[in-house]
Every structure is written in C-alpha cells, then in structure tokens.
Motif scaffolding. Structure first.
Motif, PDB file in Angstrom:
ATOM      1  N   HIS A 211       0.805  -1.222   0.000  1.00  0.00           N
ATOM      2  CA  HIS A 211       0.000   0.000   0.000  1.00  0.00           C
ATOM      3  C   HIS A 211       0.840   1.275   0.000  1.00  0.00           C
ATOM      4  N   LEU A 212       2.155   1.147   0.114  1.00  0.00           N
ATOM      5  CA  LEU A 212       3.016   2.324   0.181  1.00  0.00           C
ATOM      6  C   LEU A 212       3.389   2.807  -1.215  1.00  0.00           C
ATOM      7  N   PRO A 213       3.790   4.075  -1.352  1.00  0.00           N
ATOM      8  CA  PRO A 213       4.157   4.602  -2.678  1.00  0.00           C
ATOM      9  C   PRO A 213       5.337   3.848  -3.277  1.00  0.00           C
ATOM     10  N   ALA A 214       5.345   3.736  -4.583  1.00  0.00           N
ATOM     11  CA  ALA A 214       6.485   3.131  -5.268  1.00  0.00           C
ATOM     12  C   ALA A 214       7.691   4.055  -5.149  1.00  0.00           C
TER      13      ALA A 214
ATOM     14  N   THR B  57       1.723   7.347   4.066  1.00  0.00           N
ATOM     15  CA  THR B  57       1.901   7.953   2.737  1.00  0.00           C
ATOM     16  C   THR B  57       1.677   9.455   2.792  1.00  0.00           C
ATOM     17  N   ALA B  58       0.627   9.882   3.457  1.00  0.00           N
ATOM     18  CA  ALA B  58       0.354  11.309   3.582  1.00  0.00           C
ATOM     19  C   ALA B  58       1.479  12.031   4.318  1.00  0.00           C
ATOM     20  N   PHE B  59       1.997  11.395   5.363  1.00  0.00           N
ATOM     21  CA  PHE B  59       3.085  12.005   6.132  1.00  0.00           C
ATOM     22  C   PHE B  59       4.367  12.076   5.300  1.00  0.00           C
ATOM     23  N   LEU B  60       4.672  11.002   4.585  1.00  0.00           N
ATOM     24  CA  LEU B  60       5.860  10.999   3.729  1.00  0.00           C
ATOM     25  C   LEU B  60       5.776  12.083   2.653  1.00  0.00           C
ATOM     26  N   LYS B  61       4.625  12.208   2.053  1.00  0.00           N
ATOM     27  CA  LYS B  61       4.443  13.224   1.004  1.00  0.00           C
ATOM     28  C   LYS B  61       4.571  14.628   1.597  1.00  0.00           C
ATOM     29  N   ALA B  62       4.096  14.812   2.803  1.00  0.00           N
ATOM     30  CA  ALA B  62       4.193  16.125   3.441  1.00  0.00           C
ATOM     31  C   ALA B  62       5.651  16.515   3.720  1.00  0.00           C
ATOM     32  N   GLN B  63       6.513  15.504   3.844  1.00  0.00           N
ATOM     33  CA  GLN B  63       7.943  15.778   4.026  1.00  0.00           C
ATOM     34  C   GLN B  63       8.698  15.842   2.703  1.00  0.00           C
ATOM     35  N   GLY B  64       7.965  15.747   1.591  1.00  0.00           N
ATOM     36  CA  GLY B  64       8.631  15.692   0.287  1.00  0.00           C
ATOM     37  C   GLY B  64       9.437  14.416   0.134  1.00  0.00           C
ATOM     38  N   HIS B  65       8.929  13.333   0.739  1.00  0.00           N
ATOM     39  CA  HIS B  65       9.711  12.096   0.844  1.00  0.00           C
ATOM     40  C   HIS B  65       9.068  10.937   0.087  1.00  0.00           C
ATOM     41  N   ALA B  66       8.124  11.225  -0.798  1.00  0.00           N
ATOM     42  CA  ALA B  66       7.478  10.146  -1.551  1.00  0.00           C
ATOM     43  C   ALA B  66       7.064  10.682  -2.913  1.00  0.00           C
TER      44      ALA B  66
END
Length: 262
Positions: free
Chosen positions: A43-46, A253-262
């Motif tokens: 379920h995590l980003p590629a 996923t939302a947290f990773l994207k918020a850190q520019g990490h996904a």
C-alpha cells in the motif's frame, strides 16, 4: 537474507526498493520480527528505499544474553543505518521500535529527518510491571505471558480470525532471552526529557483498542514535539499495521508526502 556484522552483534536486515529511493526505516515491536510490516508494503508509494531489521534477540538476529539497554538498541539501529547508507531517513517505530526512534532522533539528527511514533510512549509501563513480566517469562517461557499480551495487543474482532494465530505463534517463537532482554530495556527507559527536546516532523499513530500503549499515552508522547500530528485508528489494537494495513499505510503515505519524501 542479509546479516550486518556490527562488531559485537549480527543483525538480520532487508532492503527493498531502488538505490536512489527516499530512505525509510522500520523498527518493530517486542515479540515480532521484520515481517510485522509485510501487510502495509503493497500500500506504500512506489520508489521508496525501505530498510527493515530484526532487533537484537529477535528473528534471525543474534541473541546475546541480557538484560539489554535502550542505549544498545539505539546504537544497533545507528550502526545499521551507517553501514547501509541510510541517512536523512524517515524512521518509523512501533512500540519498543518507537522508543528506538525517539532515542535515535535525539542522538543522530543526521540520520532522522522525521519520525513516526506508532503505539508507543516516552515511557512504557513501570519497572514493577516489567519485572513481573520478565519473571513470568523466565520461569514459564513466553507461554506464561502470551495470552495476556494478545489480549492487550489485538481487538476482540481480530482475535477471532485465522491470521491472529500466526501472530500469536510468532510471539511464542521469540527467544526468551531476547524478549526478556528487550523487556529490561523498556523497563529502564524514560524519554520524556529528550523527546521534548526534539525539533523535527513527527506523526503519532494509536489504536483505539490498544491495551499496551493506550491512545492517551501516544498522544501525550507525540505532543511533546512541537508541530507534531496525531491520528487514531479505530477498531485496531497495538499493531494497527496488521489489523488495518490500508488505513495505516495511507497515514504513512500522507506524512511521507508532506515531508517531500514520496
């Protein structure tokens, strides 16, 4: 299978994802191994580069005689990340893994750009509680503590499923020396002061049915860090990545994207 030679100990670890992927590290709970995270990986980003490992006394890692200290567990994670080149990573820790995350972030800001503190606390339980559990496990092996642990860990609904028995069996297969050694490390840890000094993005995740680290404990702990976030997963216990993998992965996923990490 990959083994990291860290001098005084060998740790089993696994890396998934491209070499140039955004680094993410997972640290699991007491009585589980790196397979704890299997349900959420699809379920995590590629494109993430994911490091998982068996902490000392667990899985395929070495089982030195205890008791262990939290300093040793943090140092293990630190050396493994240095060895594998995981820097500026998002470190995701559940239960004792969340204690490791707090200790590592306080010690090595170059390794951790953000933390996820899942089903954990700055202090988990009391010395008396852990002394009693360690004595029970030492005298009667993990069969003496498994039923009470499973009651705290899993929701009533999940304990009626076939999958529940796999996690119960995994717990029972943990070496007693590893479980009691890590239990002693939890017993001796109080991170309220160092965690309150952290200044980095942090996400707290709790399960509404968690009897081991109740939601209020997780909320209080992550609340020590200015600007942190907190999310409650309803209907899940101590291992929401197992009971609600889709919802858990969506939060990550939302947290990773918020850190520019996904």
């Amino acid at each position: 299978m990959q083994m990291a030679e860290l001098g005084d100990i060998r740790l089993h670890y696994r890396i998934d994802g491209p070499e140039d992927g955004a680094p993410v590290v997972f640290a699991n709970s007491l009585g589980t191994d790196l397979r704890l995270w299997d349900p959420i990986l699809p379920h995590l980003p590629a494109g993430l580069r994911i490091l998982r490992y068996d902490k000392r006394g667990h899985g395929l890692s070495d089982v030195p005689q205890g008791p262990y200290t939290m300093g040793a567990l943090v140092h293990d994670a630190e050396r493994l990340m240095d060895l594998t080149g995981f820097r500026d990573a998002v470190f995701i820790g559940l239960s004792i893994g969340g204690l490791i995350a707090q200790g590592l972030a306080a010690k090595r800001m170059d390794l951790c750009r953000a933390v996820v503190l899942s089903n954990t606390g700055a202090k988990i339980g009391t010395r008396e509680i852990w002394d009693d559990r360690i004595a029970q496990a030492t005298n009667g092996r993990l069969e003496a503590v498994v039923d009470a642990t499973m009651q705290r860990w899993f929701s009533d609904a999940f304990r009626q499923t076939g999958e529940f028995h796999a996690w119960r069996n995994l717990f029972l297969r943990t070496p007693v020396a590893g479980w009691t050694g890590c239990g002693a490390a939890i017993s001796g840890t109080d991170f309220y002061t160092p965690t309150a000094a952290l200044r980095l993005p942090a996400l707290g995740i709790a399960g509404s049915e968690d009897g081991a680290t109740p939601p209020d404990l997780v909320r209080e702990t992550v609340g020590l860090i200015p600007g942190s976030q907190f999310h409650l997963i309803r209907g899940a216990g101590h291992l929401p990545c197992v009971e609600k993998p889709g919802e858990y992965a969506a939060l990550l996923t939302a947290f990773l994207k918020a850190q520019g990490h996904a």
